[in-house]
Motif scaffolding. Structure first.
Motif, PDB file in Angstrom:
ATOM      1  N   UNK B 556      -4.657   6.828  -1.021  1.00  0.00           N
ATOM      2  CA  UNK B 556      -5.324   5.551  -0.769  1.00  0.00           C
ATOM      3  C   UNK B 556      -4.301   4.434  -0.692  1.00  0.00           C
ATOM      4  N   UNK B 557      -3.377   4.468  -1.634  1.00  0.00           N
ATOM      5  CA  UNK B 557      -2.379   3.411  -1.695  1.00  0.00           C
ATOM      6  C   UNK B 557      -1.559   3.385  -0.398  1.00  0.00           C
ATOM      7  N   UNK B 560      -3.704   2.333   2.634  1.00  0.00           N
ATOM      8  CA  UNK B 560      -3.972   0.893   2.678  1.00  0.00           C
ATOM      9  C   UNK B 560      -2.710   0.137   3.100  1.00  0.00           C
ATOM     10  N   UNK B 561      -1.567   0.554   2.575  1.00  0.00           N
ATOM     11  CA  UNK B 561      -0.318  -0.128   2.907  1.00  0.00           C
ATOM     12  C   UNK B 561       0.073   0.073   4.368  1.00  0.00           C
ATOM     13  N   UNK B 564      -2.765  -1.470   6.903  1.00  0.00           N
ATOM     14  CA  UNK B 564      -2.923  -2.912   6.856  1.00  0.00           C
ATOM     15  C   UNK B 564      -1.616  -3.559   6.460  1.00  0.00           C
ATOM     16  N   UNK B 565      -1.574  -4.230   5.353  1.00  0.00           N
ATOM     17  CA  UNK B 565      -0.367  -4.953   4.976  1.00  0.00           C
ATOM     18  C   UNK B 565      -0.367  -5.079   3.485  1.00  0.00           C
ATOM     19  N   UNK B 566       0.713  -5.519   2.932  1.00  0.00           N
ATOM     20  CA  UNK B 566       0.764  -5.665   1.479  1.00  0.00           C
ATOM     21  C   UNK B 566       0.897  -7.120   1.074  1.00  0.00           C
TER      22      UNK B 566
END
Lengths: 314, 674
Positions: B556-557, B560-561, B564-566
């Motif tokens: 998931x981490x 998501x990174x 998308x973006x952090x």
């Protein structure tokens, strides 16, 4: 075995992907019952997408726990979705955790969310955490007694075995399951922050429980939490289906029954969402300190279920 | 009787245990000798004591597989030497003691560095004597040695509790502890007297007691006396009143040992007497223990939830855990008398598992609390908050302990709770009518206690470590030194490993269960999985569980990174349109406990002082008093005071009357002895 693992992965992915749809459907039904014009079915997906694109806004004093919690909550819910038989009763992962461990998984997610809510130190966060833990300690014994009732019937706490016993063995009528089912419904409304225990659409400080906990979250963290909430509702629905109306779930290894199982799932979930929305539309939210009465009723029903099992069915 | 020490074929584990006890005795007095050199005590003597504890755990592990070894020590009264014996039950409790005491003592070597040196030497003396006493309790093989060791343990812990004896409350707590410990000890003495059949058996050795067959009535009397005596030590409701006073009063490493290990000596004693010496005879024994255990568990956790002093909260939580352990013992007794050996083995395994779990997580939580107490100078949760920012090591390690005690998978607290619930689920197999229906429902109380324990731990961790500091001085709090961190890491690792490898732990427990019940728990799941009775019935594989959560987390981490973006923006927390938020608006400990107070109002007597609404510096005080104290103990205390007053009338300072007393006594004696 490989087929089983693939099936397991596919089923878990299916749960993760379909969960917002169930949420959207419930919201749509509720809007109809309330005489509003309904948002589209895909509204939760759009919401999650929008949130992922935003910049995360985090309070200055947030600790790493605050940023870690949404991932943890999401992982726990994905794990829970992997334990429950959804379309096929073919789960190589299920020996890793039984119904009691499932309660533990939900508890883990809840504790992390409650701790994250207390992390920033706003009064709303702690208020939400306190209320959430209050509801949960009342709901957990009732949920466990529901599992006990089904486990006594199936002589097992493994969900696939319970499904196997109830759906694919000789048909029998268990009066105890009626009590357990009502108790399970009551507990699920409490655990999923629905009316009459909590209102998922409110931001009124006097009444909110779940929303108060996640008030500080934004963007991708909020998206993960919203998704996990949808997944929790989906998993609870699947759990209710598996325990009380399991007919249609494909037996292990029988891939021909899968299309039918899919149809059965969609039908049952749609009916469940409709019922949930209907009950929410006709009932009012309880005052916080009426919640113990509501949940002890659920507990008593579950105990009655267990006793009925011993008196009538053994 | 010959006092000769049998010539051993080699180095038995028992001899090793005895050498470590000697080491502790030497260290205890070495601390007194070198009391002017505190560095020597904290940097050498206490770490050596910790090594001794580690050795004790290893000896326990060896004792589980080696045959029973015996040893007669030529000390004690003439004709009454100490008999020592190391069997599987003792060995398991030695592992528990050694494992927990290693972490705690390591921590103590850092924690005690700031202590004043005279007090430090005394503390080191009593601390090592306390360890030695507990080990001797577990090794004793006759009633005499057992009672001597029991007293050594009680007295040394009394002196440890009253380390800060210049504070009146602590003296009071110490006195209460000493009193109840001795009421319990008297009961144990009577119990051994009954077991010895009023002189029918020649010796007090456990072998002779085991061989004797007392009448059922006397067995039951002995059992009740043992339950009272050990219950007073374990904090069984209603004998628990000393525990929330005494455990918080002691220095934190001592609290950790008292809660984590000393309470378990009572559990050890109860198992020894009821299963080993008496051989559980009547099923009502089990029902009694089960009922008392359920009451203790629920009562303890309710009071834990309303505490505002963090050490007191942990002490109440210990009462809850003792209740859970007793529930397991009760179930095991019921199954055992019903002839269901396999199920009894399951319940007993759950019990022992919970005992060792509790030693690790409660030790960890107490020393974590000690670190906070040392850094901030307060135990009141209402003055803390946000400590995680200043003490990240302590906070994260304590979090592991808190999650474990809350019974969350995949940590260790969950495993024992799971086993216990499985035992409950099998209770419909009992042959007694009604019992097989009522006991499954009783499981709900355990579920309630477990869920409330999660509430308590969210309160404990959230109020102390998270949020905003409620006092600006907290910013000066500093992280603990390395020995302390290592001690906490050891205990946290214990919590994790005991949680992830239940199949192995059950393998260690198996010889103990075999010894007490004559049957072991069959694990159907191999090394990876825990599947008591049958894999189709229930199974749990924490390692897989853990790996899956980890994999999903990472996936998931990364997803998501990558997708998308952090990006992150920092800002003030949302203020609800009310800009004057401050740290005092967070829930206080009392506030967090308020729902529990309201729901369980009938259990406690709430005293509250609410401030005046116009007060500029409002002070709120709320206190939830234990009803049992007011209903059971206060009348006894009043009666004792009244009796002393009446007796005091004899004393009025007039010498004529005293002469009359002596004269009357003399006459009476002359008449009586004529």
């Amino acid at each position: 075995m490989t087929a089983g693992i693939l099936m397991q992965l596919a089923q878990t992915l299916l749960a993760i992907l379909l969960a917002p749809l169930l949420m959207g459907w419930t919201n749509q039904c509720r809007a109809w019952f309330q005489g509003r014009s309904a948002p589209p079915l895909t509204q939760p997906y759009r919401m999650i997408r929008k949130l992922f694109h935003k910049d995360a806004v985090i309070a200055h004093d947030a600790s790493p726990l605050f940023r870690f919690a949404p991932y943890m909550v999401f992982a726990c819910m994905a794990l829970a979705a992997g334990i429950v038989p959804i379309v096929a009763n073919d789960l190589p992962f299920s020996p890793a955790a039984d119904a009691i461990a499932l309660v533990g998984v939900f508890a883990t997610a809840r504790v992390f969310l409650a701790l994250a809510a207390m992390d920033i130190g706003t009064s709303f966060g702690t208020l939400g955490a306190r209320r959430e833990m209050l509801v949960s300690f009342l709901a957990e014994p009732a949920l466990l007694m529901v599992f006990f009732t089904t486990s006594f019937i199936a002589q097992s706490t493994q969900l696939p075995v319970i499904v196997e016993t109830l759906a694919h063995k000789q048909f029998a009528i268990y009066p105890s399951l009626a009590f357990a089912a009502v108790a399970f419904w009551m507990v699920s409304t409490a655990e999923n922050a629905r009316i009459p225990v909590d209102n998922p659409t409110t931001h009124l400080e006097l009444t909110m429980i779940h929303e108060a906990m996640i008030l500080e979250y934004s963007a991708r963290h909020l998206a993960l939490i919203e998704w996990a909430v949808a997944l929790k509702l989906f998993t609870y629905s699947a759990l209710g289906i598996a325990l009380f109306i399991p007919w249609g779930i494909a037996p292990a290894g029988n891939y021909g029954a899968l299309p039918l199982a899919m149809l059965a799932l969609v039908g049952k979930m749609a009916a469940g969402g409709l019922l949930l929305a209907f009950l929410e539309a006709i009932s009012a939210k309880l005052r916080l300190f009426r919640v113990p009465e509501y949940l002890s009723t659920a507990f008593l029903l579950a105990v009655l279920g267990t006793l009925t099992h011993f008196l009538l069915e053994v | 009787m010959t006092d000769a020490i049998p010539v051993d074929p080699g180095f038995t584990p028992l001899a090793g245990a005895w050498w470590i006890v000697l080491l502790w005795l030497v260290l205890a007095f070495a601390g007194l000798i070198f009391q002017r050199r505190p560095h020597l005590i904290t940097h050498l003597i206490i770490p050596l004591g910790a090594l001794g504890a580690l050795g004790m755990a290893l000896i326990g592990a060896a004792g589980l597989v080696e045959p029973v070894s015996r040893f007669v020590l030529p000390i004690g009264l003439p004709d009454l030497p100490f008999h020592l014996r190391l069997d599987a039950l003792s060995a398991f409790f030695l592992i528990l003691l050694g494992g927990a005491a290693f972490g705690v003592t390591l921590y103590a070597s850092g924690y005690l560095r700031h202590m004043e040196r005279g007090a430090l030497a005394l503390l080191s003396l009593w601390y090592h004597l306390f360890l030695a006493g507990m080990v001797m309790v577990m090794l004793a093989d006759d009633a005499y040695a057992f009672m001597v060791a029991w007293e050594l343990m009680a007295l040394s812990s009394y002196f440890l509790v009253t380390t800060d004896h210049d504070i009146p409350d602590i003296r009071r707590a110490g006195f209460l502890y000493l009193l109840i410990a001795h009421v319990g000890a008297v009961s144990l003495l009577l119990c051994f007297g009954v077991l010895q059949g009023g002189g029918q058996i020649e010796s007090y050795s456990f072998d002779a007691i085991r061989a004797a067959e007392p009448a059922p009535f006397w067995s039951s009397v002995a059992f009740l006396l043992a339950l009272f005596g050990f219950g007073a030590k374990a904090g069984l409701v209603p004998l628990h009143v000393w525990l929330p006073e005494a455990h918080p009063a002691a220095p934190s490493p001592v609290s950790a040992l008292m809660s984590g290990v000393m309470l378990k000596t009572a559990i050890y004693g109860l198992l020894r007497v009821s299963f080993d010496l008496l051989g559980t005879q009547a099923s009502w024994w089990g029902i009694l223990v089960l009922g008392l255990g359920l009451i203790t568990a629920v009562y303890g956790v309710i009071f834990a939830a309303v505490q505002s002093d963090m050490k007191r909260l942990l002490a109440w939580s210990s009462i809850e855990n003792i209740g859970v352990i007793l529930v397991g013992i009760g179930l095991a007794m019921i199954f055992h008398t019903d002839g269901k050996g396999g199920l009894a083995a399951l319940a007993l395994t759950a019990t022992l598992y919970h005992a060792i779990n509790h030693a690790f997580f409660k030790g960890l939580l107490f020393i974590g609390t000690g670190a906070v107490l040392h850094a901030t100078g307060t135990r009141l949760m209402g003055e803390l908050g946000g400590v995680m920012r200043f003490m990240p090591w302590t906070a994260w390690l304590t979090l592991i302990g808190a999650l474990a005690i809350a019974g969350l998978p995949p940590l260790n607290g969950f495993v024992s709770e799971w086993l216990l619930l499985q035992a409950f689920l099998l209770s419909p197999g009992l042959s007694q009518p009604y019992l097989n229906m009522v006991i499954p429902v009783a499981a709900a109380s355990i579920a309630l206690a477990a869920a409330l324990a999660a509430y308590v731990m969210v309160k404990f961790f959230g109020v102390v470590f998270l949020g905003q500091p409620r006092d600006p001085n907290l910013k000066n709090a500093h992280e603990v030194c390395w020995p302390q961190r290592l001690g906490m890491i050891w205990l946290a690792l214990g919590c994790i490993l005991l949680g992830l490898m239940p199949a192995q732990v059950i393998g260690w427990i198996a010889p103990v269960v075999q010894q007490l019940i004559g049957q072991t728990l069959h694990n159907d799941g191999g090394w990876l999985m825990l599947a008591p009775v049958d894999a189709n019935r229930a199974s749990y594989a924490p390692l897989i569980f853990f790996l899956v959560v980890l994999a999903v987390l990472l996936l998931t981490f990364l997803a998501v990174r990558k997708l998308y973006h952090g990006r992150i923006r920092r800002s003030d927390p949302w203020d609800c349109g009310y800009p004057e938020q401050d740290a005092r608006m967070q829930d206080s400990a009392e506030g967090f406990g308020q729902p529990i107070r309201q729901i369980f109002e009938s259990f406690m007597r709430v005293e509250r002082e609410t401030p005046d609404p116009f007060d500029r510096h409002p002070k709120y005080r709320g206190d939830s008093r234990d009803n049992i104290w007011l209903l059971c103990y206060a009348p006894i205390a009043r009666l004792a005071a009244w009796l002393s007053d009446q007796t005091g009338r004899l004393q009025h300072g007039r010498i004529q009357w005293y002469l009359v007393y002596s004269f009357a006594t003399l006459i009476f004696l002359l008449v009586f002895t004529r």
